[in-house]
Design a protein around this motif. Structure first.
Motif, PDB file in Angstrom:
ATOM      1  N   THR A 124       6.787 125.419 128.880  1.00 44.46           N
ATOM      2  CA  THR A 124       6.453 124.986 130.237  1.00 44.46           C
ATOM      3  C   THR A 124       7.662 124.286 130.844  1.00 44.46           C
ATOM      4  OG1 THR A 124       4.167 124.670 129.566  1.00 44.46           O
ATOM      5  CG2 THR A 124       4.847 123.619 131.621  1.00 44.46           C
ATOM      6  N   ARG A 125       8.024 124.678 132.020  1.00 46.61           N
ATOM      7  CA  ARG A 125       9.182 124.080 132.701  1.00 46.61           C
ATOM      8  C   ARG A 125       8.936 122.595 132.957  1.00 46.61           C
ATOM      9  NH1 ARG A 125      12.921 127.760 133.096  1.00 46.61           N
ATOM     10  NH2 ARG A 125      12.408 129.843 133.810  1.00 46.61           N
ATOM     11  N   LEU A 126      10.004 121.841 132.940  1.00 46.13           N
ATOM     12  CA  LEU A 126       9.900 120.386 133.053  1.00 46.13           C
ATOM     13  C   LEU A 126       9.222 119.917 134.343  1.00 46.13           C
ATOM     14  CD1 LEU A 126      10.365 117.765 131.595  1.00 46.13           C
ATOM     15  CD2 LEU A 126      12.670 117.693 132.574  1.00 46.13           C
ATOM     16  N   PRO A 127       9.500 120.483 135.522  1.00 50.52           N
ATOM     17  CA  PRO A 127       8.797 120.005 136.719  1.00 50.52           C
ATOM     18  C   PRO A 127       7.276 120.170 136.612  1.00 50.52           C
ATOM     19  CG  PRO A 127      10.730 121.249 137.362  1.00 50.52           C
ATOM     20  CD  PRO A 127      10.571 121.431 135.873  1.00 50.52           C
ATOM     21  N   LEU A 128       6.830 121.308 136.095  1.00 48.04           N
ATOM     22  CA  LEU A 128       5.395 121.524 135.921  1.00 48.04           C
ATOM     23  C   LEU A 128       4.845 120.585 134.849  1.00 48.04           C
ATOM     24  CD1 LEU A 128       2.762 122.978 136.500  1.00 48.04           C
ATOM     25  CD2 LEU A 128       3.491 124.784 134.895  1.00 48.04           C
ATOM     26  N   ARG A 129       5.557 120.454 133.755  1.00 50.85           N
ATOM     27  CA  ARG A 129       5.127 119.566 132.666  1.00 50.85           C
ATOM     28  C   ARG A 129       5.031 118.133 133.176  1.00 50.85           C
ATOM     29  NH1 ARG A 129       1.782 118.734 129.341  1.00 50.85           N
ATOM     30  NH2 ARG A 129       2.302 117.149 127.863  1.00 50.85           N
ATOM     31  N   THR A 130       5.972 117.720 134.009  1.00 49.98           N
ATOM     32  CA  THR A 130       5.962 116.372 134.574  1.00 49.98           C
ATOM     33  C   THR A 130       4.754 116.184 135.485  1.00 49.98           C
ATOM     34  OG1 THR A 130       8.373 116.266 134.451  1.00 49.98           O
ATOM     35  CG2 THR A 130       7.292 114.704 135.931  1.00 49.98           C
ATOM     36  N   ILE A 132       1.888 117.774 135.365  1.00 51.71           N
ATOM     37  CA  ILE A 132       0.691 117.712 134.525  1.00 51.71           C
ATOM     38  C   ILE A 132       0.586 116.352 133.853  1.00 51.71           C
ATOM     39  CG2 ILE A 132      -0.392 118.671 132.451  1.00 51.71           C
ATOM     40  CD1 ILE A 132       0.780 121.420 133.316  1.00 51.71           C
ATOM     41  N   GLN A 133       1.702 115.844 133.397  1.00 54.80           N
ATOM     42  CA  GLN A 133       1.715 114.522 132.751  1.00 54.80           C
ATOM     43  C   GLN A 133       1.265 113.439 133.740  1.00 54.80           C
ATOM     44  OE1 GLN A 133       2.394 114.458 129.571  1.00 54.80           O
ATOM     45  NE2 GLN A 133       2.482 112.294 129.132  1.00 54.80           N
ATOM     46  N   ILE A 134       1.670 113.554 134.987  1.00 51.80           N
ATOM     47  CA  ILE A 134       1.242 112.595 136.010  1.00 51.80           C
ATOM     48  C   ILE A 134      -0.272 112.666 136.199  1.00 51.80           C
ATOM     49  CG2 ILE A 134       1.371 112.067 138.485  1.00 51.80           C
ATOM     50  CD1 ILE A 134       4.407 112.841 138.263  1.00 51.80           C
ATOM     51  N   VAL A 135      -0.830 113.866 136.169  1.00 53.22           N
ATOM     52  CA  VAL A 135      -2.292 114.015 136.264  1.00 53.22           C
ATOM     53  C   VAL A 135      -2.966 113.308 135.086  1.00 53.22           C
ATOM     54  CG1 VAL A 135      -4.203 115.685 136.158  1.00 53.22           C
ATOM     55  CG2 VAL A 135      -2.213 116.133 137.614  1.00 53.22           C
ATOM     56  N   PHE A 136      -2.441 113.511 133.881  1.00 49.30           N
ATOM     57  CA  PHE A 136      -3.016 112.869 132.699  1.00 49.30           C
ATOM     58  C   PHE A 136      -2.928 111.344 132.804  1.00 49.30           C
ATOM     59  CE2 PHE A 136      -1.695 116.771 129.966  1.00 49.30           C
ATOM     60  CZ  PHE A 136      -2.753 117.501 130.464  1.00 49.30           C
ATOM     61  N   LEU A 137      -1.787 110.850 133.232  1.00 47.70           N
ATOM     62  CA  LEU A 137      -1.620 109.395 133.389  1.00 47.70           C
ATOM     63  C   LEU A 137      -2.541 108.843 134.479  1.00 47.70           C
ATOM     64  CD1 LEU A 137       2.247 109.104 133.023  1.00 47.70           C
ATOM     65  CD2 LEU A 137       0.541 108.125 131.484  1.00 47.70           C
ATOM     66  N   ALA A 138      -2.676 109.571 135.571  1.00 49.08           N
ATOM     67  CA  ALA A 138      -3.583 109.131 136.637  1.00 49.08           C
ATOM     68  C   ALA A 138      -5.020 109.082 136.134  1.00 49.08           C
ATOM     69  CB  ALA A 138      -3.467 110.060 137.841  1.00 49.08           C
ATOM     70  N   ALA A 139      -5.405 110.037 135.326  1.00 48.04           N
ATOM     71  CA  ALA A 139      -6.746 110.043 134.752  1.00 48.04           C
ATOM     72  C   ALA A 139      -6.944 108.820 133.853  1.00 48.04           C
ATOM     73  CB  ALA A 139      -6.994 111.335 133.970  1.00 48.04           C
ATOM     74  N   ALA A 140      -5.937 108.522 133.037  1.00 49.36           N
ATOM     75  CA  ALA A 140      -6.034 107.352 132.153  1.00 49.36           C
ATOM     76  C   ALA A 140      -6.133 106.060 132.960  1.00 49.36           C
ATOM     77  CB  ALA A 140      -4.837 107.303 131.205  1.00 49.36           C
ATOM     78  N   VAL A 141      -5.367 105.954 134.029  1.00 50.49           N
ATOM     79  CA  VAL A 141      -5.431 104.772 134.893  1.00 50.49           C
ATOM     80  C   VAL A 141      -6.797 104.680 135.553  1.00 50.49           C
ATOM     81  CG1 VAL A 141      -4.506 103.729 137.012  1.00 50.49           C
ATOM     82  CG2 VAL A 141      -2.942 104.606 135.263  1.00 50.49           C
ATOM     83  N   ALA A 142      -7.320 105.791 136.039  1.00 51.85           N
ATOM     84  CA  ALA A 142      -8.639 105.795 136.686  1.00 51.85           C
ATOM     85  C   ALA A 142      -9.721 105.347 135.710  1.00 51.85           C
ATOM     86  CB  ALA A 142      -8.949 107.186 137.219  1.00 51.85           C
ATOM     87  N   VAL A 143      -9.624 105.766 134.465  1.00 53.60           N
ATOM     88  CA  VAL A 143     -10.605 105.321 133.463  1.00 53.60           C
ATOM     89  C   VAL A 143     -10.422 103.839 133.162  1.00 53.60           C
ATOM     90  CG1 VAL A 143     -11.297 105.572 131.040  1.00 53.60           C
ATOM     91  CG2 VAL A 143     -10.904 107.614 132.443  1.00 53.60           C
ATOM     92  N   ALA A 144      -9.169 103.416 133.039  1.00 54.40           N
ATOM     93  CA  ALA A 144      -8.899 102.010 132.705  1.00 54.40           C
ATOM     94  C   ALA A 144      -9.400 101.055 133.786  1.00 54.40           C
ATOM     95  CB  ALA A 144      -7.407 101.801 132.459  1.00 54.40           C
ATOM     96  N   VAL A 145      -9.222 101.407 135.038  1.00 56.03           N
ATOM     97  CA  VAL A 145      -9.634 100.511 136.129  1.00 56.03           C
ATOM     98  C   VAL A 145     -11.057 100.780 136.588  1.00 56.03           C
ATOM     99  CG1 VAL A 145      -7.278 100.157 136.941  1.00 56.03           C
ATOM    100  CG2 VAL A 145      -8.695 101.912 138.009  1.00 56.03           C
ATOM    101  N   GLY A 146     -11.618 101.930 136.166  1.00 56.56           N
ATOM    102  CA  GLY A 146     -12.960 102.297 136.596  1.00 56.56           C
ATOM    103  C   GLY A 146     -14.088 101.581 135.902  1.00 56.56           C
ATOM    104  N   GLY A 147     -13.754 100.832 134.863  1.00 56.65           N
ATOM    105  CA  GLY A 147     -14.778 100.094 134.138  1.00 56.65           C
ATOM    106  C   GLY A 147     -15.529 100.962 133.161  1.00 56.65           C
ATOM    107  N   SER A 148     -16.495 100.363 132.533  1.00 57.85           N
ATOM    108  CA  SER A 148     -17.289 101.085 131.539  1.00 57.85           C
ATOM    109  C   SER A 148     -18.546 101.547 132.205  1.00 57.85           C
ATOM    110  CB  SER A 148     -17.604 100.189 130.363  1.00 57.85           C
ATOM    111  OG  SER A 148     -18.282  99.019 130.770  1.00 57.85           O
TER     112      SER A 148
END
Length: 148
Positions: A124-130, A132-148
């Protein structure tokens, strides 16, 4: 691309179940936690599956010691993080830890993108990989701040 698909499909499936009354996934952050868990189970197990394990070891930057051990440890951390995402009381901490892990592992993707002949599963080319990685990080942040 399979991890992104796992994240999207599992999140949408979990949220759909929440819409029909299952309290455990009655919010987007909770459903996203399930999606992230599915993604990390997929990627975590890939650290131990023979064809992908070899490729993951190959993309560990040479300046890091014991690539096989690093791949095993990161795979185990991904699996433990996936379990943590599924427990409401540990969900935010697991999301934060997995976010840190994703950032720590990203240099391997940069290294793979710059390899003259990267493993076939890592093309996977680096721009696309980057992106996708931003999507994964955004998901992790949304879960972290979204509460339980």
């Amino acid at each position: 691309m399979a991890p992104l698909i796992a994240l999207v499909v599992a999140t949408l499936a979990a949220r759909s179940i929440g819409w029909i009354g299952v309290v455990y996934v009655n919010s987007w952050p909770a459903a996203l936690a399930v999606g992230l868990a599915a993604m990390f189970v997929l990627t975590g197990f890939s650290h131990f599956a023979p064809p992908l394990r070899r490729d993951l070891i190959a993309i560990v930057p040479p300046r890091l010691p014991a690539p096989g051990v690093l791949v095993s440890v990161t795979g185990l951390l991904e699996l433990l993080g996936a379990a943590g995402l599924l427990v409401p009381t540990t969900r935010a901490a697991a999301a934060i830890c997995l976010g840190v892990l994703m950032v720590a592992m990203f240099p391997a993707n940069v290294y793979a993108a710059r390899m003259p002949d990267p493993p076939k599963s890592m093309t996977t080319r680096l721009p696309l990989r980057t992106a996708i990685q931003i999507v994964f990080l955004a998901a992790a942040v949304a879960v972290a701040v979204g509460g339980s």
